[in-house]
Structure formats: C-alpha cells, structure tokens
Design a protein around this motif. Structure first.
Motif, short mmCIF file in Angstrom:
data_model
loop_
_atom_site.label_atom_id
_atom_site.label_comp_id
_atom_site.label_asym_id
_atom_site.label_seq_id
_atom_site.Cartn_x
_atom_site.Cartn_y
_atom_site.Cartn_z
N GLY A 73 31.29 -43.12 50.21
CA GLY A 73 31.27 -41.82 49.53
C GLY A 73 30.16 -41.00 50.18
O GLY A 73 29.20 -41.56 50.72
N GLU A 74 30.29 -39.66 50.12
CA GLU A 74 29.30 -38.84 50.84
C GLU A 74 27.86 -39.06 50.34
O GLU A 74 26.94 -39.21 51.15
CB GLU A 74 29.68 -37.36 50.78
CG GLU A 74 28.89 -36.56 51.78
CD GLU A 74 29.33 -35.10 51.86
OE1 GLU A 74 30.53 -34.81 51.70
OE2 GLU A 74 28.45 -34.25 52.09
N SER A 108 36.54 -52.03 40.85
CA SER A 108 35.17 -51.62 41.19
C SER A 108 34.15 -52.41 40.39
O SER A 108 34.42 -52.86 39.27
CB SER A 108 34.96 -50.13 40.90
OG SER A 108 35.92 -49.37 41.59
N ARG A 137 35.27 -39.24 45.97
CA ARG A 137 34.54 -40.51 45.99
C ARG A 137 35.30 -41.54 46.82
O ARG A 137 36.51 -41.43 46.99
CB ARG A 137 34.37 -41.03 44.55
CG ARG A 137 33.33 -40.27 43.74
CD ARG A 137 33.44 -40.62 42.27
NE ARG A 137 33.32 -42.05 42.02
CZ ARG A 137 32.17 -42.70 41.91
NH1 ARG A 137 31.03 -42.07 42.03
NH2 ARG A 137 32.16 -44.00 41.66
N ALA A 138 34.57 -42.53 47.29
CA ALA A 138 35.23 -43.59 48.06
C ALA A 138 36.23 -44.34 47.19
O ALA A 138 37.29 -44.78 47.65
CB ALA A 138 34.19 -44.54 48.62
N SER A 139 35.90 -44.46 45.90
CA SER A 139 36.83 -45.16 44.99
C SER A 139 38.14 -44.37 44.85
O SER A 139 39.21 -44.97 44.69
CB SER A 139 36.18 -45.37 43.63
OG SER A 139 35.83 -44.13 43.08
N ASP A 190 30.24 -46.39 46.84
CA ASP A 190 29.75 -45.15 46.19
C ASP A 190 28.39 -45.41 45.57
O ASP A 190 27.96 -46.56 45.44
CB ASP A 190 30.72 -44.73 45.08
CG ASP A 190 32.01 -44.16 45.64
OD1 ASP A 190 31.94 -43.19 46.40
OD2 ASP A 190 33.09 -44.70 45.32
N ALA A 193 26.60 -41.74 49.14
CA ALA A 193 26.15 -43.05 49.66
C ALA A 193 25.84 -42.94 51.15
O ALA A 193 24.87 -43.53 51.64
CB ALA A 193 27.24 -44.10 49.42
N THR A 234 26.32 -44.83 42.00
CA THR A 234 26.50 -44.48 40.59
C THR A 234 25.43 -43.46 40.21
O THR A 234 24.42 -43.32 40.93
CB THR A 234 26.36 -45.73 39.69
OG1 THR A 234 25.03 -46.20 39.82
CG2 THR A 234 27.34 -46.82 40.08
#
Lengths: 380, 376
Positions: free
Chosen positions: B111-112, B79, B147-149, B46, B114, B48
């Motif tokens: 994540g989109e 993370s 999010r990817a997380s 992702d 990213a 930040t």
C-alpha cells in the motif's frame, strides 16, 4: 622409500580418470564462492579469480610432472622418496587431515544448503546421514566402478547446470563485469588467499594419476582442471553480470540464487531450481565419495597397508566426517572455515607443496623413466 | 592400452543410488500433503491506523462452497496485523487450518503508506528474500490510489486473481504495459549497487478490475513519488526498455501510431564538475496506423514520421529525467551506476547524492519506423 609395499599399477581408463578428476574437483563451495570473493576483493574479484585459476593450473602441472617421474605411484609413495621417510609421512598425514576436514565442512555445507533451501524441518543429521551413506557406498564399490559412475553422472549433472547458466546469460549486464583495481592489490591478494577453496580440490591429483593404466593419458587431468576452472569462472561471470558484485556479497549462495531467478517460459519447467538441486546433490555425493576414498587410501598408506585395504577405513572416515559436519553452530561459523582455514591450506597443499615436491625431486635427480621402460609396464 | 576391469553392476547400482538420493532427501519431516497446503499467490502489505503492519494473503479457495472473506472469483483474501510482515503472516496462519506454502507468490503489493515507510519496505525485502520458499522473482508493486488489501480482493477484467494477473502479465511482458520490470531481486540489486535506486510497478484499482500502470520511485527504502504513464515510458526509453509500446505521433497529416519493437540506450559519460552524460536512444518499430491525410506512405513521409517519433521519445525521456532529477533526486535509471562501473576513480571522490541533480544529460534519439505492413 621403501618400507611401503610396492603397489601394482592402476587400471583406470582415460575417461574414468578424467571423470574422477572433474568430480573430485567440483562442488567445493561452487554455490558460495562468488559471494565470498565479492566480499573480500570487491570489484577486483575477477582479477583474483583469474590469478587463482593460473595458480591452480601451475599446481596441477607440477603434480602431473611428479606423476610422470613416479609412474604408478601416488603421493603416499613418492613423498617419502623425495623428502625422506618422516617428512614424507608428515605430508601424507597433513593431506589426510586436510581431506578429512574438508569432507566434514562439505557435509555441513551440503546439509545447510538442503535445510535452508528445500527441507527446513528435516533434521540436519538425517540429511548428513543420507549424503554420507550414498558417498560411502560409492567409495566402497572401488575406484574403477566409481570412475564409471562419474563418467555418466558427472556430465549429466554438469550439463544441466551449464544449460541453466547459458540461459541466464541473456540477463547479464556487461557493465557489471567491468573489473576495477580501485580496491587495490591487497584486496586482490586477499581474494586469492581467502577464496581459493573452489580450486583446492585439485589435490585429487596427488592420488589419481597413480591409478591410470595408460600414462600417456595423464595430461587429461589438465583438461579437467580447465573445464572446472571455466565452470567456476562462468558461474562468477553470470552471477556478477546479473546481480552486480555489490549485490553478490549480501547473498549466501549466489549461484543457487541466480538459478532461482532464471525462468524457462513454457519450456521444461517454469523454475529450474529443483532440477538444479538434483545436479547439486549428484555433484556433492560424487565429491564426498572421492574424498572418502582419498582419506581411506591415505590412511592405508600411512599404515603401510596395500591399496585395496582402504575399505577398512571407509566407515570410520564417514563417521568422523559426520561428527565434524555437525560440529558447527551456524552458517557464519561454517563460512569462516572456508575462508580462514580451507583456502590458505588449499594454497599451501595445492600450489606450494606440489612446487616444492617437484623442485626437490628435480634437485635429487628423479627423472621420468625412459620411454622403453614405460612401454614395458603392463597393467595388471 | 588395456582397459581396466569393469564392474557394470556396481556402477549401475551406484547410478541408481545417485538418482534416488534427491528423493530420499525429501524425507518425512517436511512432507505436507497437498490437501493440507494453502497456496499463497500474492501478499498485500498495508499499514493500520495504529501503525501496525497488515498482511493480506491471496490464495485459491480450498473447496467449493467454503465460507470466505473478501472473495474474488475462486480466490479468497485474508488479512492479519503484526509488528512486521512475517509476524503478521504467522498471526494469519493461526486463523487458517492449512499450512501456507509461499513458493507460488507472484506479486508482493505494498500500500502507498507502507511503501513510504522505510522500515516496512526494508522488512518486506529482507523477509521475502530470506524466506526459503518465496520466489525472489516475485514482482514488487505499489497500490496506486487504494490499499494493498483492495488489490488482493480484486482481479483482472476477465476475473483472474490479482496476483496471478500481475504475475502472468508481467512475466509474459504483455504488449504496451509500459512499466519497469521490478522483481524482488531487482529491487535488492538496485539498493545494493551504488548510483542506482529501485522502482516498483504501480497497480491501480478500477471499480471492477485492476490496471497495471505507472512506476513508484524509491529513494533507498522509501517511496518518494509516482511517475505518470508518459514519464514511466520516458524512463524506460532511457533504460533501453519499452518494447511493445505504441507511440502516438502527431504529424501535419494527422495522427500516426507506431509499435516499438526494439529499444537500445547507450551512454557516453563525461566525469567532471559538473558531470555530464550523452544518452543515445535508438528505437525501431512498425507503423500501425498511417496519418489520415496521407493516401500512401512514401519514403519521404517515413523520414518525416521518424523525425517526429524521435522528438516524441526525446520529450518523454526528458520529462522522466526532469522529474527524477529535479523533483525526486532519485537515480532510478542508474546513471550513477554507469559512472561507478566505468570511471571508478571519479566515483571514489564524488558525492552522487549531490551531483545527480546537477548532472547534464543530453538525449539524442534515432527512430526508425521503417516497416509499414501490407499496405503501401
């Protein structure tokens, strides 16, 4: 010739001779060459590869024709007979140095591959030592036991690799294999000149035919050349067919990469990378053993010692290969050795020199001994 | 011929030595006890708010009862941020007592935001393929709407960790997933091959689970948009994929359902100004559900149904192509690649970036849902 002591006829069986030729031929840049070929020749890579194969078959045929003219003898004896004492010795010395250089580069190449793929923290010296120690033992046991070892180990390792290659065929896209001459004939020639290194190890045919018991089996070496060339061709077709020529040249070891992306769902092991690593190790150890044997034998020949005294030189040869193998700072430097030095030298010693030796031998009237004389030859 | 002297003892010893050589090579330096390893199953990437890269590693929980952050079932997700994915992972390693083993990574989820950042995508592809442990067959996915997380912190409906779920579902080619195959090496291949753009698999977060759907379209290293379910399937038809899909066929007698078993796509190319292509898509399948108002299925009904199925597939393929050509300008199907390989002299003088939106593509579909099961 004849200040060299006459050596007794050899005693390899046809199968041992075939296995040794194949083992001595395989492994040199097997995992790297599709990348170098794609980089140099682009989409004309397949044309370059086919020309390299044709040249190799020609070179091997010339070496076998020489072996038929000088039964029971190796280049150590027939080069001075054909070219005269000092030019003949120069040929032996050149082959010796080239073999030594190749062994050093092969040691480095194997060590880098092991370090990069599976053992990043293991010191390169430790990997090189284990590799060379195995090869030293294999060459020390003698040519016939080494031949017997190759008879079992080579087909086992080769079958594993070809099984993986066959399974990978289902991912090949025929479109990617369409060759093109858009890069031009210059690129084709560069492809042959710079990426001849997988084929150059057919140089073992300067030595091995002198040890075969039954001379009618000499042509088995052409089968070995055929099988090995077909293996290289298959590796190129599968890697290029899956990844495309344009992807190949950004990879370090396309064949190894291809084997990492092949999956056996629910069969044997999920990823075959580690199985292939064992084949890779076996290929390389056999190859290094034959190289060390050849260098030691050439050294003994150069010093006019009998064949069986080659063992005296195994230790120093391995030490030299070890030192040479750790001389390179990085993989890029190593790659240059393959494309800039080994390949052109391979073309000279694998194609040009056999042709010259054969032509001079014919001009000087050396002929194969008559059949009756051949029948009278008795192995020890 | 007299066979040469044999030394079976030496040969056996040599064979033994050869067999043991790969074991000795494993040495002592790279030996890490299995109890000291953290098996990473998936990586989430992702951005930040400060523009740094945040990597989330999903791994099995080492011991029952251990404290974990962001758990799902028996896995935990941790993370850390860094300047690029690999430095973020190194920063994360500093917080974990075990050594990361990256050889079991099944999926890399972006994540989109990213995925829309070319530098991040380039770093991910480069670092994943350069790392000696990471499997180049790991799937590249883009988190759709979360999010990817979040993906790394969730699992499938039956509780499987997200990375394992994605990996096993895609490896086994579960029926009707309708997403393109996108492993890291395939992503690289599309980037390297002229006239071909990469795609990635979409993964949506549901309240309590995950869903694999849609396709993320890339232009070089930048994500440019999404293809919805029908468009994604349309793209698959043109790629000669899409086996296992269930296609709804509206007919005058009611709705029929056809399971597609085989798909092939052949192209006839016409280099010119503008260039043109004719796509011949052939599908075959099995009738799963007959239109309600038909009592039994006759040959005539099947012919009519096949015609409607072909029209349906043609429509989906057309939808995908219109979006790829007109909206994104991204050649995800690899039509340019076909010109590159089959007409190299034409390709040498063409600017594909400019020609691709002008490419006229005629789509011809032949459908054959000939099998109707045990019922007439």
């Amino acid at each position: 010739m004849s200040e060299f002591r006459p050596w007794p006829p050899g005693s390899l069986t046809g199968a041992q001779y075939l296995a040794l030729t194949m083992s001595g031929f395989m492994a040199m840049g097997l995992f790297e060459f599709p990348a170098d070929l794609a980089q140099v020749a682009g989409r004309a890579a397949l044309v370059s590869l086919l020309i390299s194969i044709a040249l190799t078959v020609g070179g091997a045929a010339a070496l076998l024709a020489l072996a038929r003219r000088f039964p029971g003898r190796t280049v150590i004896e027939y080069a001075p007979m054909i070219l005269g004492r000092w030019p003949g010795r120069a040929v032996i010395a050149a082959l010796l140095l080239l073999h030594l250089f190749i062994t050093g580069v092969a040691t480095e190449s194997f060590t880098r591959a092991v370090n990069n793929v599976v053992l990043p923290q293991t010191p390169a010296a430790a990997v090189a030592l284990i590799y060379l120690a195995t090869a030293v033992f294999l060459s020390w046991i003698g040519l016939v036991p080494l031949g017997s070892t190759c008879q079992v180990a080579f087909p086992a390792a080769w079958s594993i690799m070809m099984l993986v290659t066959l399974i990978a065929v289902r991912r090949v896209q025929g479109l990617h294999l369409l060759p093109s001459l858009v890069p031009g004939w210059g690129a084709v020639a560069q492809g042959v000149l710079r990426v001849y290194y997988p084929f150059m190890t057919c140089k073992v045919l300067y030595l091995l035919p002198g040890f075969i018991a039954n001379r009618r089996r000499l042509n088995l070496a052409l089968w070995a050349v055929g099988v090995n060339s077909a293996t290289f061709l298959a590796q190129f077709l599968v890697t290029a067919g899956i990844l495309g020529v344009d992807t190949l040249h950004v990879l370090t070891r396309p064949t190894a990469f291809m084997m990492r992306i092949v999956r056996f769902p629910g069969f044997l092991v999920e990823h075959v990378g580690y199985v292939v690593a064992i084949s890779f190790t076996i290929f390389n150890c056999l190859f290094a053993a034959i190289q060390i044997w050849a260098i030691s034998l050439l050294t003994a020949g150069l010093l006019n010692l009998p064949r069986d005294r080659y063992r005296l030189f195994i230790g120093p040869v391995a030490a030299a290969a070890f030192a040479l193998g750790l001389a390179y700072e990085d993989e890029a430097q190593l790659s240059i050795q393959f494309t800039r030095i080994i390949s052109p030298a391979g073309l000279v010693t694998g194609v040009l020199l056999p042709a010259v030796l054969y032509l001079v031998a014919r001009l000087r009237g050396f002929k194969p001994p008559p059949a009756t004389a051949r029948q009278q030859e008795k192995p020890p | 011929m007299t066979p040469g002297p044999r030394a079976p003892g030496r040969s056996l010893l040599a064979l033994l030595l050869l067999a043991l050589a790969p074991l000795w090579l494993s040495g002592c330096w790279d030996n890490v006890d299995v109890r000291d390893r953290a098996f990473v199953l998936g990586l989430g990437v992702d951005l930040t708010p400060e523009g740094r890269v945040e990597v989330t590693a999903q791994m099995p929980r080492p011991e029952p009862g251990s404290v974990s952050v962001g758990t799902h079932g028996s896995v935990l997700a941790l993370s850390a941020a860094g300047t690029d994915p690999i430095s973020a992972l190194h920063n994360l390693q500093g917080r974990v007592s075990r050594t990361f083993l990256l050889g079991h990574i099944k999926a890399v989820v972006l994540g989109e935001p990213a995925a829309r950042e070319p530098v991040v995508v380039e770093h991910v592809v480069d670092q994943v393929l350069r790392h000696p442990q990471v499997d180049p067959g790991a799937f590249v996915m883009v988190a759709n709407g979360c999010r990817a997380s979040d993906v790394m912190n969730r699992g499938s409906a039956e509780g499987t960790a997200s990375a394992l779920f994605a990996g096993s579902a895609l490896e086994k080619g579960l029926l009707g997933l309708n997403v393109p195959q996108s492993e890291v090496w395939q992503f690289l291949r599309a980037l390297q091959t002229p006239g071909w753009e990469p795609v990635a698999i979409g993964i949506r977060c549901r309240p309590d689970s995950l869903e694999i759907a849609d396709a993320a379209v890339f232009k070089r290293y930048r994500m440019v948009g999404w293809l919805g379910p029908r468009e994604t399937r349309g793209m698959l038809w043109l790629m000669g994929e899409g086996e296992g899909s269930v296609v709804e066929v509206p007919s005058p007698h009611g709705l029929g359902l056809v399971l597609i078993n085989q798909v092939t796509a052949r192209f006839r190319l016409e280099p010119g100004d503008p260039p043109a292509a004719r796509a011949q898509v052939s599908v075959s399948g099995q009738l799963l559900h007959k239109p309600e108002r038909l009592v039994t299925i006759t040959h005539r009904d099947l012919v009519a149904l096949n015609s409607l199925l072909a029209r349906r597939i043609q429509l989906e393929a057309r939808l995908a192509l219109e979006k790829l050509q007109g909206v994104f300008g991204a050649d995800s199907i690899g039509l340019g690649r076909r010109f590159y390989f089959t007409s190299p002299y034409f390709w040498r003088g063409v600017n594909w970036e400019r020609e691709y939106p002008r490419l006229r593509v005629e789509i011809v579909v032949s459908a054959e849902a000939g099998r109707k099961g045990s019922l007439r």
